[in-house]
Design an enzyme around this catalytic site. Structure first.
Site, short mmCIF file in Angstrom:
data_model
loop_
_atom_site.label_atom_id
_atom_site.label_comp_id
_atom_site.label_asym_id
_atom_site.label_seq_id
_atom_site.Cartn_x
_atom_site.Cartn_y
_atom_site.Cartn_z
N TYR A 66 0.84 -1.20 0.00
CA TYR A 66 0.00 0.00 0.00
C TYR A 66 0.88 1.25 0.00
CZ TYR A 66 -4.01 -2.91 1.29
OH TYR A 66 -5.01 -3.85 1.30
N TYR A 104 0.00 -10.08 0.12
CA TYR A 104 1.01 -9.48 0.99
C TYR A 104 0.99 -10.15 2.37
CZ TYR A 104 -2.99 -6.71 2.75
OH TYR A 104 -4.20 -6.30 3.25
N ARG A 121 -2.21 -12.48 3.01
CA ARG A 121 -3.57 -12.13 2.61
C ARG A 121 -3.76 -12.37 1.12
NH1 ARG A 121 -7.64 -8.72 3.86
NH2 ARG A 121 -8.48 -10.81 3.63
N HIS A 177 -6.95 -8.68 -2.93
CA HIS A 177 -8.31 -8.18 -2.69
C HIS A 177 -8.37 -6.68 -2.93
CE1 HIS A 177 -6.11 -7.72 1.12
NE2 HIS A 177 -6.87 -6.66 1.33
N HIS A 219 -10.50 -3.25 -1.48
CA HIS A 219 -11.38 -2.71 -0.44
C HIS A 219 -12.42 -1.80 -1.09
CE1 HIS A 219 -8.82 -3.96 2.98
NE2 HIS A 219 -7.83 -3.78 2.13
#
Length: 255
Positions: free
Chosen positions: A124, A163, A173, A176, A178
């Site tokens: 991120y 990640y 994870r 995906h 959000h």
């Protein structure tokens, strides 16, 4: 001793067996997980423990702080995360489209949908993300759009990478996106996640597996839509968001 994936797997299996037994005995389907889901360690530490706070006095006080979104608040490139910088971002381009619906399948018009995500390397663009993966100077990972008259939304972006996270040893994870959906008031904001079909990390992820009901969990997975793919440009995925009712999309309530 560090918590391992095998430890998490045993906890998930026990919870799943208990749920299946309860369903066999007539318990209703659990479309949403508990706010304190033990395999998801931080949810136990930070879930709300106090009762909801009632709004006293004039009930319209809440409405004085409601969002007002219109087409003038959204620019032409807000829903295309691949053109927001001077250069092109690295990774696989994807198109994500769907509809925002109520429990009866009716479109929910004019609602603000926000999207945020990791880049193709699984990182991120956020100071708190210290994952040792490269940042992409041409990808911020944030977009937004308004639903159309038919409840539709549309994003062009980059498929995010998996990640690591520190829930347990070797925890990863699945890829995906959000999503945040605003209603007519700030108190109506809903947050959820969309996953990609066939991800091998599904079975190992306590966040996704906290949605114990199989059918509810599958509603979080987009489907590949070849008609939505753009020739020589991007692959297409379709994913509807249902706000309530038996087909509701899981919402990250209290997390």
């Amino acid at each position: 001793m560090a918590l391992t994936q095998s430890d998490i797997d045993r906890e998930l299996a026990h919870i799943r067996e208990s749920y299946d037994k309860a369903r066999a005995e007539g318990a209703p389907a659990a479309d949403h997980p508990p706010r304190d889901f033990p395999p998801y360690r931080s949810s136990v530490l930070r879930h709300p423990k106090q009762p909801l706070v009632a709004v006293h006095g004039d009930p319209e006080t809440v409405e004085l702080h409601t969002p007002v979104f219109g087409h003038t608040d959204i620019t032409a490139i807000d829903n295309d995360l691949t053109v927001q910088h001077r250069g092109e971002p690295l990774g696989e381009r994807i198109t994500v489209s769907g509809r925002l619906l109520d429990s009866r399948g009716r479109p929910v018009r004019g609602q603000l949908i926000e999207l945020w995500q990791a880049n193709a390397s699984g990182r991120y663009a956020h100071l708190r993300d210290q994952h040792p993966a490269p940042l992409d100077p041409n990808f911020t990972g944030v977009g937004r759009t308004l639903t159309g008259d038919d409840g539709s939304y549309h994003f062009t972006t980059i498929k995010p990478g998996a990640y690591p996270w520190r829930n347990h040893e070797n925890a990863w994870r699945p890829a995906h996106l959000h999503f945040s959906v605003f209603g007519a008031a700030f108190t109506q904001r809903l947050v959820t996640q969309m996953y990609f079909p066939g991800d091998p990390l599904f079975a190992y992820d306590p966040i996704l597996q906290s949605v114990t009901d199989d059918s509810a969990r599958q509603r979080l997975v987009a489907r590949y839509d070849h008609a939505l793919s753009r020739p020589e440009w991007s692959l297409g995925y379709r994913w509807d968001i249902v706000l309530d009712g038996p087909s509701a999309t899981w919402i990250e309530e209290g997390r």
